[in-house]
Enzyme design. Structure first.
Site, mmCIF file in Angstrom:
data_model
loop_
_atom_site.group_PDB
_atom_site.id
_atom_site.type_symbol
_atom_site.label_atom_id
_atom_site.label_comp_id
_atom_site.label_asym_id
_atom_site.label_seq_id
_atom_site.Cartn_x
_atom_site.Cartn_y
_atom_site.Cartn_z
ATOM 1 N N GLU A 136 -6.691 2.252 -14.126
ATOM 2 C CA GLU A 136 -5.553 1.334 -13.945
ATOM 3 C C GLU A 136 -5.892 -0.046 -14.517
ATOM 4 O O GLU A 136 -6.995 -0.555 -14.331
ATOM 5 C CB GLU A 136 -5.237 1.210 -12.447
ATOM 6 C CG GLU A 136 -4.067 0.268 -12.194
ATOM 7 C CD GLU A 136 -3.680 0.170 -10.724
ATOM 8 O OE1 GLU A 136 -3.463 1.213 -10.089
ATOM 9 O OE2 GLU A 136 -3.601 -0.958 -10.217
ATOM 10 N N PRO A 140 -2.581 -8.720 -18.766
ATOM 11 C CA PRO A 140 -3.247 -10.031 -18.772
ATOM 12 C C PRO A 140 -2.253 -11.141 -19.096
ATOM 13 O O PRO A 140 -1.202 -10.907 -19.693
ATOM 14 C CB PRO A 140 -4.293 -9.908 -19.888
ATOM 15 C CG PRO A 140 -4.346 -8.465 -20.241
ATOM 16 C CD PRO A 140 -3.023 -7.880 -19.885
ATOM 17 N N TRP A 168 2.897 -3.343 -12.571
ATOM 18 C CA TRP A 168 4.136 -4.091 -12.782
ATOM 19 C C TRP A 168 3.943 -5.415 -12.061
ATOM 20 O O TRP A 168 3.684 -5.422 -10.851
ATOM 21 C CB TRP A 168 5.274 -3.288 -12.158
ATOM 22 C CG TRP A 168 6.657 -3.745 -12.435
ATOM 23 C CD1 TRP A 168 7.437 -4.497 -11.610
ATOM 24 C CD2 TRP A 168 7.455 -3.449 -13.579
ATOM 25 N NE1 TRP A 168 8.674 -4.685 -12.177
ATOM 26 C CE2 TRP A 168 8.716 -4.046 -13.392
ATOM 27 C CE3 TRP A 168 7.246 -2.731 -14.754
ATOM 28 C CZ2 TRP A 168 9.746 -3.953 -14.325
ATOM 29 C CZ3 TRP A 168 8.257 -2.641 -15.687
ATOM 30 C CH2 TRP A 168 9.493 -3.255 -15.471
ATOM 31 N N ARG A 226 7.554 -0.378 -3.821
ATOM 32 C CA ARG A 226 8.426 -1.466 -3.376
ATOM 33 C C ARG A 226 8.026 -2.766 -4.068
ATOM 34 O O ARG A 226 8.847 -3.544 -4.497
ATOM 35 C CB ARG A 226 8.319 -1.652 -1.864
ATOM 36 C CG ARG A 226 9.286 -2.698 -1.359
ATOM 37 C CD ARG A 226 8.991 -3.107 0.057
ATOM 38 N NE ARG A 226 7.765 -3.871 0.143
ATOM 39 C CZ ARG A 226 7.276 -4.389 1.256
ATOM 40 N NH1 ARG A 226 7.910 -4.179 2.398
ATOM 41 N NH2 ARG A 226 6.163 -5.087 1.268
ATOM 42 N N GLY A 227 6.730 -2.976 -4.174
ATOM 43 C CA GLY A 227 6.237 -4.202 -4.787
ATOM 44 C C GLY A 227 5.841 -5.224 -3.751
ATOM 45 O O GLY A 227 6.227 -5.127 -2.584
ATOM 46 N N HIS A 272 -0.301 0.301 5.967
ATOM 47 C CA HIS A 272 0.069 -0.792 5.057
ATOM 48 C C HIS A 272 -0.423 -2.114 5.658
ATOM 49 O O HIS A 272 -0.356 -2.298 6.884
ATOM 50 C CB HIS A 272 1.599 -0.805 4.882
ATOM 51 C CG HIS A 272 2.064 -1.810 3.883
ATOM 52 N ND1 HIS A 272 2.280 -3.127 4.221
ATOM 53 C CD2 HIS A 272 2.319 -1.711 2.569
ATOM 54 C CE1 HIS A 272 2.664 -3.790 3.137
ATOM 55 N NE2 HIS A 272 2.693 -2.942 2.116
ATOM 56 N N ASP A 274 0.840 -4.901 6.104
ATOM 57 C CA ASP A 274 1.799 -5.534 7.029
ATOM 58 C C ASP A 274 1.802 -4.855 8.396
ATOM 59 O O ASP A 274 2.293 -5.428 9.380
ATOM 60 C CB ASP A 274 3.234 -5.467 6.467
ATOM 61 C CG ASP A 274 3.401 -6.344 5.242
ATOM 62 O OD1 ASP A 274 2.478 -7.128 4.950
ATOM 63 O OD2 ASP A 274 4.442 -6.214 4.561
ATOM 64 N N GLN A 335 -4.118 3.268 -1.640
ATOM 65 C CA GLN A 335 -4.614 1.898 -1.574
ATOM 66 C C GLN A 335 -6.138 1.950 -1.578
ATOM 67 O O GLN A 335 -6.725 2.970 -1.182
ATOM 68 C CB GLN A 335 -4.103 1.306 -0.243
ATOM 69 C CG GLN A 335 -4.703 0.013 0.206
ATOM 70 C CD GLN A 335 -4.018 -1.146 -0.493
ATOM 71 O OE1 GLN A 335 -3.973 -1.172 -1.719
ATOM 72 N NE2 GLN A 335 -3.473 -2.057 0.256
HETATM 73 P P1 FAD Z 1 7.107 1.191 0.538
HETATM 74 O O1 FAD Z 1 6.739 2.588 0.320
HETATM 75 O O2 FAD Z 1 8.530 0.828 0.402
HETATM 76 O O3 FAD Z 1 6.555 0.770 1.973
HETATM 77 C C1 FAD Z 1 6.291 -0.573 2.323
HETATM 78 C C2 FAD Z 1 6.050 -0.673 3.801
HETATM 79 O O4 FAD Z 1 7.270 -0.584 4.471
HETATM 80 C C3 FAD Z 1 5.195 0.426 4.407
HETATM 81 O O5 FAD Z 1 4.496 -0.110 5.482
HETATM 82 C C4 FAD Z 1 6.203 1.411 4.874
HETATM 83 O O6 FAD Z 1 5.700 2.264 5.862
HETATM 84 C C5 FAD Z 1 7.284 0.494 5.364
HETATM 85 N N1 FAD Z 1 8.619 1.080 5.266
HETATM 86 C C6 FAD Z 1 9.481 0.900 4.257
HETATM 87 N N2 FAD Z 1 10.629 1.561 4.506
HETATM 88 C C7 FAD Z 1 10.443 2.154 5.679
HETATM 89 C C8 FAD Z 1 11.248 2.973 6.479
HETATM 90 N N3 FAD Z 1 12.473 3.306 6.091
HETATM 91 N N4 FAD Z 1 10.733 3.413 7.631
HETATM 92 C C9 FAD Z 1 9.506 3.080 8.032
HETATM 93 N N5 FAD Z 1 8.688 2.307 7.315
HETATM 94 C C10 FAD Z 1 9.160 1.855 6.174
HETATM 95 N N6 FAD Z 1 2.469 -4.152 -6.274
HETATM 96 C C11 FAD Z 1 3.062 -4.713 -7.355
HETATM 97 O O7 FAD Z 1 3.726 -5.750 -7.238
HETATM 98 N N7 FAD Z 1 2.928 -4.130 -8.597
HETATM 99 C C12 FAD Z 1 2.247 -2.986 -8.793
HETATM 100 O O8 FAD Z 1 2.146 -2.498 -9.909
HETATM 101 C C13 FAD Z 1 1.609 -2.368 -7.662
HETATM 102 N N8 FAD Z 1 0.914 -1.211 -7.783
HETATM 103 C C14 FAD Z 1 0.386 -0.600 -6.673
HETATM 104 C C15 FAD Z 1 -0.243 0.638 -6.794
HETATM 105 C C16 FAD Z 1 -0.791 1.272 -5.697
HETATM 106 C C17 FAD Z 1 -1.451 2.615 -5.863
HETATM 107 C C18 FAD Z 1 -0.724 0.655 -4.418
HETATM 108 C C19 FAD Z 1 -1.343 1.300 -3.225
HETATM 109 C C20 FAD Z 1 -0.080 -0.569 -4.274
HETATM 110 C C21 FAD Z 1 0.480 -1.205 -5.389
HETATM 111 N N9 FAD Z 1 1.163 -2.417 -5.283
HETATM 112 C C22 FAD Z 1 1.754 -2.996 -6.391
HETATM 113 C C23 FAD Z 1 1.281 -3.078 -3.996
HETATM 114 C C24 FAD Z 1 2.551 -2.620 -3.266
HETATM 115 O O9 FAD Z 1 3.678 -2.981 -4.003
HETATM 116 C C25 FAD Z 1 2.577 -3.262 -1.894
HETATM 117 O O10 FAD Z 1 1.601 -2.720 -1.084
HETATM 118 C C26 FAD Z 1 3.925 -3.277 -1.206
HETATM 119 O O11 FAD Z 1 3.830 -4.158 -0.095
HETATM 120 C C27 FAD Z 1 4.378 -1.925 -0.682
HETATM 121 O O12 FAD Z 1 4.748 -1.086 -1.703
HETATM 122 P P2 FAD Z 1 5.075 0.463 -1.389
HETATM 123 O O13 FAD Z 1 5.550 1.081 -2.612
HETATM 124 O O14 FAD Z 1 3.974 1.073 -0.659
HETATM 125 O O15 FAD Z 1 6.317 0.223 -0.399
#
Ligand code: FAD
Length: 476
Positions: A136, A140, A168, A226-227, A272, A274, A335
């Site tokens: 990954e 830059p 992203w 989600r981001g 997560h 949070d 993660q």
């Molecule tokens: P989600 O899957 O939407 O979850 C976020 C949180 O909300 C979780 O705690 C989830 O349990 C909770 N949640 C959401 N909806 C619900 C629901 N309906 N019911 C219960 N709980 C819910 N960030 C970037 O900005 N750019 C990147 O390129 C990037 N790449 C990443 C790659 C990996 C492999 C990982 C692990 C993280 C990456 N991140 C990136 C960070 C990530 O965007 C953050 O951790 C973000 O806060 C959560 O994204 P997610 O896709 O896990 O969100």
């Protein structure tokens, strides 16, 4: 020796040079061309080998290849002639995916069909034995950084990753660059590309725009996220008409694009960040499961701090992860974690919740003490006993990297031994720790490691738009 790479090029060049063509050659090549470019190249290799063998036997002093700026036919010919080793050939295994950039100022082209779609990572995983790895990178901030990253990608391609992956920027801050990088990865580096796409500041139409761009260049692998909140904002918020979580994005991709893309999602073995809270009362108040995933440390005032995602919250997270998978995700990337037991517990939890897709461990490369501290506190990562002290004891960046390699090797070996399908390296856009780890694991040869010997001297250009930097002050 003119390399036969394509039937179009063969006809053009032999017509142009008025070359005598042995009887039957043109017909045989035309027949092969009906089976596609790869069949023509195989034919080109066989023909080249027969011709070169005869020439060498007749005492020709050497062979001068007209490569047409490509490598597959030359490599195949040299290998079959026994003039290069398997390892040397493997270093040039990437194929000719960048062929479309190989048009000369005179318009000479290889005639190679371009624009074939990338394979889907989910399909590759089905046919690749466990033990694969992927890299990954993040976009830059500067043009120098991009140039250096592209050079690094070319070097690291020689290590044989299953795919390369691009983040992203928070808030879509680097979206164009991310798309440029995945395109370059596919077309110029010749490695399967995987693109992150987040919901931050993202309406459905902007997300579709990005997905359409990927589809147009044949990039077929997306990590749906989600981001994080954009810089300067504490809390993540959806924009009007935008998605609220990664699940919405997965659903949209499946609805609008069917199964064109492989979709992966993030998974959090410790919960997560949070959902990880500080708990008063020490370890005694935790359940056995909580004790196995909690983070403990001593704060500046000497107080023992315990942080954990409580069981009830963890169950919510797992149910939510299950809905992301049920909506059409093909695999999970985790993660970062530093205690391998946490990964094993997470995989068991996934199976208990009926999540059956591959869970690929995300391996954070330990490249500098500052970054180590920043990332582990941001992600609230559990540290195995003694790790914080061992990290701090490294006298400088070189020593830290050596420690990073030995720690990473031990972790990764444990993961493979216990059945992890592959390893996804968070490279931080650097190569030394990844190369050292893969070499120790026996995943790459000494020659492959040597081809990435460039070190991390360009580290200072590898700063992301979010200010993530790998340049860290020595701990001393
Ligand atoms: P989600 O899957 O939407 O979850 C976020 C949180 O909300 C979780 O705690 C989830 O349990 C909770 N949640 C959401 N909806 C619900 C629901 N309906 N019911 C219960 N709980 C819910 N960030 C970037 O900005 N750019 C990147 O390129 C990037 N790449 C990443 C790659 C990996 C492999 C990982 C692990 C993280 C990456 N991140 C990136 C960070 C990530 O965007 C953050 O951790 C973000 O806060 C959560 O994204 P997610 O896709 O896990 O969100």
């Amino acid at each position: 020796i003119m390399c036969i790479n394509a039937f179009g090029g063969f006809k053009r060049m032999t017509g142009f040079c008025k070359t005598r063509v042995p009887p039957g050659l043109s017909d045989a090549l035309e027949a092969a061309s009906k089976d596609g470019d790869e069949a023509v190249k195989r034919f080109g290799i066989d023909f080249g080998v027969t011709m070169c063998k005869q020439l060498l036997k007749d005492g020709t002093p050497g062979l001068h290849f007209y490569t047409l700026n490509l490598e597959k036919v030359v490599v195949g010919t040299l290998k079959n002639l026994g003039l290069i080793s398997e390892e040397q050939a493997a270093l040039c295994q990437a194929g000719d995916a960048d062929a479309k950039s190989m048009v000369s100022a005179q318009g000479i082209t290889t005639g190679t069909k371009i624009g074939t779609d990338d394979p889907k990572v989910s399909d590759l995983m089905k046919t690749t034995p466990p033990g694969f790895f992927s890299f990954e990178y993040f976009p830059p901030k500067t043009a120098d950084g991009v140039t250096n990253l592209k050079k690094r990608m070319l070097r690291m391609k020689g290590l044989g990753p299953l795919f390369m992956d691009f983040t992203w920027g928070a808030g879509g801050s680097t979206s164009d660059l991310t798309i440029d990088l995945v395109t370059a990865c596919k077309n110029e580096t010749g490695v399967v590309a995987n693109m992150h796409l987040t919901c931050t500041n993202q309406t459905a139409s902007l997300a579709e725009d990005a997905l359409n761009k990927c589809k147009a260049v044949g990039v077929r692998n997306i990590v749906a996220l989600r981001g994080d909140a954009p810089r300067g904002m504490d809390k993540w918020e959806a924009v009007e008409g935008g998605f609220t979580c990664a699940l919405d994005l997965v659903k949209m991709i499946r609805e609008k694009y069917g199964d064109y893309f492989t979709v992966s999602v993030a998974g959090y073995p410790e919960g997560h960040p949070d959902a990880i809270e500080q708990v008063e009362g020490g370890l005694e108040v935790l359940t056995e499961a909580e004790k196995r995933r909690c983070r403990t440390f001593t704060d500046e005032d000497g107080k023992e701090v315990v942080m954990v995602c409580r069981d009830a919250k963890f169950a919510e997270e797992m149910n939510y992860l299950k809905s992301k998978v049920d909506a059409g995700s093909d695999f999970i990337i985790t993660q970062m974690f530093l205690d391998v037991q946490v990964y094993h517990d997470f995989v068991s939890a996934c199976r208990e919740y009926g999540i059956t897709v591959p869970v690929v461990p995300g391996i954070m490369c330990l490249t500098g003490y500052g970054g180590f501290q920043r990332m582990t506190s941001l992600c609230k990562t559990r540290l195995p006993a003694g790790m914080a002290e061992a990290a701090k004891a490294c006298a400088n960046d070189d020593e830290f990297k050596q420690w990073g390699v030995s720690t990473g090797t031990e972790m990764c070996q444990n993961l493979f031994d216990a059945g992890a399908p592959g390893l996804h390296f968070y490279t931080l856009n650097l190569e030394k720790v990844v190369v050292g780890t893969l070499r120790n694991l026996g995943k790459i040869t000494a020659e492959q490691a040597a081809s990435c010997s460039a070190s991390d001297a360009d580290a200072k250009t590898m700063v992301s738009a979010q200010g993530i930097t790998t340049v860290t002050a020595p701990s001393a």
